[in-house]
Scaffold this active site. Structure first.
Site, PDB file in Angstrom:
ATOM      1  N   ASP A   1      17.362  57.265   6.801  1.00  0.00           N
ATOM      2  CA  ASP A   1      16.149  57.603   7.547  1.00  0.00           C
ATOM      3  C   ASP A   1      16.480  57.481   9.032  1.00  0.00           C
ATOM      4  O   ASP A   1      16.605  56.366   9.551  1.00  0.00           O
ATOM      5  CB  ASP A   1      14.999  56.662   7.176  1.00  0.00           C
ATOM      6  CG  ASP A   1      13.687  57.053   7.861  1.00  0.00           C
ATOM      7  OD1 ASP A   1      13.722  57.654   8.947  1.00  0.00           O
ATOM      8  OD2 ASP A   1      12.619  56.735   7.312  1.00  0.00           O
TER       9      ASP A   1
ATOM     10  N   HIS B   1       2.499  46.903  15.806  1.00  0.00           N
ATOM     11  CA  HIS B   1       1.962  48.225  15.448  1.00  0.00           C
ATOM     12  C   HIS B   1       1.084  48.189  14.195  1.00  0.00           C
ATOM     13  O   HIS B   1       0.318  49.128  13.956  1.00  0.00           O
ATOM     14  CB  HIS B   1       3.101  49.218  15.202  1.00  0.00           C
ATOM     15  CG  HIS B   1       3.941  49.497  16.410  1.00  0.00           C
ATOM     16  ND1 HIS B   1       3.415  49.923  17.604  1.00  0.00           N
ATOM     17  CD2 HIS B   1       5.286  49.387  16.605  1.00  0.00           C
ATOM     18  CE1 HIS B   1       4.387  50.080  18.487  1.00  0.00           C
ATOM     19  NE2 HIS B   1       5.529  49.750  17.904  1.00  0.00           N
TER      20      HIS B   1
ATOM     21  N   ASP C   1       6.937  44.837  24.858  1.00  0.00           N
ATOM     22  CA  ASP C   1       7.676  45.826  24.084  1.00  0.00           C
ATOM     23  C   ASP C   1       7.511  47.197  24.744  1.00  0.00           C
ATOM     24  O   ASP C   1       6.512  47.450  25.411  1.00  0.00           O
ATOM     25  CB  ASP C   1       7.124  45.862  22.654  1.00  0.00           C
ATOM     26  CG  ASP C   1       7.975  46.667  21.691  1.00  0.00           C
ATOM     27  OD1 ASP C   1       8.713  46.055  20.914  1.00  0.00           O
ATOM     28  OD2 ASP C   1       7.897  47.904  21.714  1.00  0.00           O
TER      29      ASP C   1
ATOM     30  N   HIS D   1       7.013  49.992  23.330  1.00  0.00           N
ATOM     31  CA  HIS D   1       6.007  50.801  22.629  1.00  0.00           C
ATOM     32  C   HIS D   1       4.632  50.143  22.755  1.00  0.00           C
ATOM     33  O   HIS D   1       4.515  48.912  22.802  1.00  0.00           O
ATOM     34  CB  HIS D   1       6.344  50.924  21.141  1.00  0.00           C
ATOM     35  CG  HIS D   1       7.660  51.565  20.857  1.00  0.00           C
ATOM     36  ND1 HIS D   1       8.837  50.850  20.758  1.00  0.00           N
ATOM     37  CD2 HIS D   1       7.981  52.866  20.637  1.00  0.00           C
ATOM     38  CE1 HIS D   1       9.833  51.686  20.493  1.00  0.00           C
ATOM     39  NE2 HIS D   1       9.344  52.917  20.406  1.00  0.00           N
TER      40      HIS D   1
ATOM     41  N   ASP E   1      13.142  46.202  23.541  1.00  0.00           N
ATOM     42  CA  ASP E   1      13.481  47.614  23.680  1.00  0.00           C
ATOM     43  C   ASP E   1      13.057  48.128  25.058  1.00  0.00           C
ATOM     44  O   ASP E   1      13.327  49.283  25.407  1.00  0.00           O
ATOM     45  CB  ASP E   1      12.855  48.467  22.572  1.00  0.00           C
ATOM     46  CG  ASP E   1      11.423  48.110  22.261  1.00  0.00           C
ATOM     47  OD1 ASP E   1      10.844  47.274  22.982  1.00  0.00           O
ATOM     48  OD2 ASP E   1      10.866  48.644  21.281  1.00  0.00           O
TER      49      ASP E   1
ATOM     50  N   TYR F   1      16.566  47.200  20.011  1.00  0.00           N
ATOM     51  CA  TYR F   1      17.442  47.898  19.068  1.00  0.00           C
ATOM     52  C   TYR F   1      18.860  48.119  19.584  1.00  0.00           C
ATOM     53  O   TYR F   1      19.663  48.742  18.904  1.00  0.00           O
ATOM     54  CB  TYR F   1      16.781  49.227  18.662  1.00  0.00           C
ATOM     55  CG  TYR F   1      15.378  48.968  18.167  1.00  0.00           C
ATOM     56  CD1 TYR F   1      15.155  48.375  16.926  1.00  0.00           C
ATOM     57  CD2 TYR F   1      14.274  49.219  18.977  1.00  0.00           C
ATOM     58  CE1 TYR F   1      13.875  48.076  16.494  1.00  0.00           C
ATOM     59  CE2 TYR F   1      12.985  48.925  18.549  1.00  0.00           C
ATOM     60  CZ  TYR F   1      12.797  48.350  17.308  1.00  0.00           C
ATOM     61  OH  TYR F   1      11.525  48.038  16.880  1.00  0.00           O
TER      62      TYR F   1
END
Length: 681
Positions: free
Chosen positions: A22, A137, A174, A176, A267, A307
């Site tokens: 993925d 999230h 983060d 995001h 990240d 990451y």
């Protein structure tokens, strides 16, 4: 006073892993945890922390935030085969299940709650939980973005329920947007949620309109949801610091949280394939340091994303070193936020003007012509810490980033003197510091001959009498220890603070330092020579000084604290910190002279927030014999969070106008000021 830093890590959380190909999910790997823990071991940080075991979060605890349907769906995956796991994972946006996922996610929840318990019970002062899967999230009824259960949101609800907390701050750094956390608390005024995130005008995942700056919360929660969207990649250290100075910290001090939780995603650091930002690991030390000044230091840092393993692990170490109250390394790069960052920050300030006192006099007319402002910095949209960093990030080659970070971290100075805070025996006795709850190191004062030998070459014009000479003993003794890195900082008493500072500022220049910041509170009778730029003076006084006007390196700030509350942090965050970080001093001298215009809390705020600079090397010179002042400054230098401020009042229009005037005058010299342009030109 609570002490110690908790560290929670359980290898079992590495058993959640992707079983099929993925390209979206393959970056969320078990090594994110193991590499971070190994780097902590490499820096000998694990042995300095208080180990706290993880536990599984109970179903009741998970249901504080999530629906029973979501819980049951997650439970059902424990006995599924790979094909079944792949099928159910496809029901969610960017998520994968493994037979161990449910157990790992419960451990992640339990680790967050263990950390909250350790901090709130006083077992430790602060701590970090290394967990996966991450959480911010995940929503009430859905896994999302690598997240199954919302660890930080559950921790906030748990803290409210168990400890009766009424004000919790969640800081999500983060890259995001933590839309799950926003949805959970968007109507809840007891939780202030702040998130900065790569947004690119809704082009970057999760690509939601409600991730923009105008999503301020709903109903009673209006004003308690703060989104700072980054609309360009390449944001660097100065952009992140500017966001704290001009958005987060003023709101946070006004909100006055009882607990701070960090959704700590790295990240947002350099090299990360998701974020594509340029912030280097040491900036996370500074961000952590600022948050430690809130909620009496009750700070829980809980891992989210990150990451690039090297960038992630180094940033985790920087965070933990700061939680342990180590001196901070100097943050690297030019302190000049980019135009895109300034625009985002100003949009947030405008959106939240109706909800926060610190924005009472905010003028938002600048938003109509922001992009054409000639007084704003013309830095590139990508704001790298250095040209090499931009090239490395653009290349998107992990091995180059690895080599860069190896070299960069070798060049980052980790100042760890054997003793943190020094004082003299006479001061320790006179200020009743003998039974102090923090350790202060007593140094022997220099005798007259030692002082004469030290000052004879370059201080003779100021040292004209034996009385003046002897008044320098305490100041120069402590200063000499700081310069030789035998201590980190220190507190000295002087019967003539202005004269002592004038002499003390020359010594570090002769010692070889290039930039010394002096903040003088009160009447300053001897003005140091600042023409060569090696000394920057910020003089805080009650009234306008006759014949003394502000210039680049000598700044007069007329400020008298409000008698009914505290308004000084408006000046510290909106002006003093941006100037200080722009200057990047090698040493800080904070002196309190006669006729001071600030109370104890305001003076302690200066000491607390400025410890991020100059490798935390600060000399306090105090003429006032107020025992409470001495004790508060000593506690803050020794690592305690700044004292509680009480009721916040907005600064008067007169004070706001003075800050505007100084910013207009000095923003081209000190570019961090350009993020607080609210003069309506």
């Amino acid at each position: 006073m609570a002490s110690g830093t908790a560290l929670i890590y359980d290898e079992a959380m590495t058993r959640h892993k992707l079983l099929w190909n993925d390209p979206i999910c393959d970056i969320e790997v078990p090594e994110r945890l193991s590499a971070s823990y190994e780097q902590l071991q490499c820096y000998h940080l694990v042995e300095r922390c208080v180990p706290v075991p993880a536990r599984e979060g109970s179903e009741e605890e998970i249901l504080l935030v999530h629906s029973s349907e979501h819980l049951e769906a997650a439970k059902s995956t424990q006995t599924m085969n790979e094909e079944e796991l792949k099928r159910i994972s496809g029901n969610y946006d960017s998520f994968f299940f493994h037979p161990n996922t449910y157990h790992c996610a419960r451990l992640a929840v339990g680790a967050a709650l263990q950390l909250v318990d350790s901090v709130m019970s006083g077992k430790v002062c602060n701590g970090m939980a290394l967990v996966r899967p991450p959480g911010h999230h995940s929503q009430r009824n859905a896994a999302n973005g690598f997240c199954l259960f919302n660890n930080v949101a559950i921790a906030a609800e748990y803290a409210k329920l168990k400890y009766g907390l009424q004000r919790i701050l969640i800081v999500d750094w983060d890259v995001h947007h933590g839309q799950g956390t926003q949805y959970i608390f968007e109507e809840d005024p007891s939780v202030l949620y702040f998130s900065w995130h790569r947004y690119e005008h809704q082009e970057f995942w999760p690509s939601l309109k409600e991730s923009d700056y105008d999503a301020v919360g709903l109903g009673k929660g209006k004003g308690f949801n703060i989104n700072l969207p980054w609309n360009k990649v390449g944001m660097g250290n100065s952009d992140y610091l500017a966001a704290f100075f001009h958005v987060l910290l003023p709101v946070a001090f006004e909100f006055d949280p009882e607990l701070v939780l960090v959704s700590s995603g790295y990240d947002s650091g350099i090299g990360d394939p998701e974020g594509q930002m340029n912030a280097t690991p040491e900036v996370f030390a500074h961000l952590t340091h600022f948050l430690m000044q809130l909620a009496h230091g009750k700070l829980c840092v809980i891992l989210e994303g990150g990451y690039h393993l090297k960038s992630l692990s180094e940033s985790v170490c920087m965070t933990v070193k700061t939680l342990l109250r180590d001196p901070l390394p100097q943050v690297t790069g030019e302190m000049a936020p980019c135009l895109s960052a300034i625009e985002s920050i100003q949009n947030v300030r405008a959106a939240h003007k109706p909800y926060w006192k610190w924005l009472t006099y905010e003028d938002t007319s600048f938003l109509h012509n922001l992009s054409t402002r000639s007084d704003l910095p013309k830095t590139a949209d990508t704001n790298p810490c250095a040209d090499d960093e931009a090239k490395i990030t653009d290349s998107n080659e992990t091995d180059k980033i690895e080599r860069f970070l190896e070299l960069h971290m070798k060049n980052v100075i980790f100042p760890v003197p054997p003793i943190r805070t020094a004082t003299t025996a006479e001061l320790k006795a006179s200020a009743h510091l003998n039974t102090f709850p923090v350790h202060l190191h007593v140094v022997k004062e220099m005798d007259k001959n030692e002082i004469e030998a030290l000052v004879s070459d370059f201080h003779a014009d100021l040292v004209k009498t034996n009385k003046t000479l002897l008044s320098l003993r305490s100041t120069l003794t402590i200063l000499d220890k700081i310069l030789k890195k035998e201590v980190c900082n220190g507190i000295a008493e002087s019967p003539a603070a202005s004269a002592s500072v004038a002499v003390a500022l020359r010594h570090p220049l002769c010692f070889g330092l290039q930039r010394v910041l002096c903040i003088f509170v009160g009447d300053m009778h001897i003005i140091p020579n600042t023409e060569d730029g090696k000394i920057l003076v910020i003089h805080i006084c009650k009234e306008e000084q006759t014949g003394k006007s502000s210039s680049k390196h000598y700044i007069v700030l007329n400020w008298k604290e409000d008698a009914d509350g505290n308004d000084f942090f408006s000046a510290v965050l909106g002006f003093i910190l941006p100037v200080a970080y722009s200057y990047q001093p090698n040493l800080i001298v904070i002196a309190v002279g006669p006729n001071r215009s600030l109370g104890i809390s305001g003076i302690s705020l200066l000491f607390g927030l400025l410890q991020g600079l100059a490798e935390s090397r600060i000399l306090a010179v105090i003429e006032d014999t107020d025992i409470n002042l001495m004790q508060s400054v000593a506690k803050t230098l020794a690592g305690a969070s700044v004292p509680h401020f009480g009721v916040h009042v907005p600064p008067t229009q007169e004070k706001v106008n003075q800050i505007k005037m100084l910013r207009n005058q000095l923003q081209q010299d000190w570019k961090m000021l350009q993020c607080s342009v609210n003069d309506g030109i």
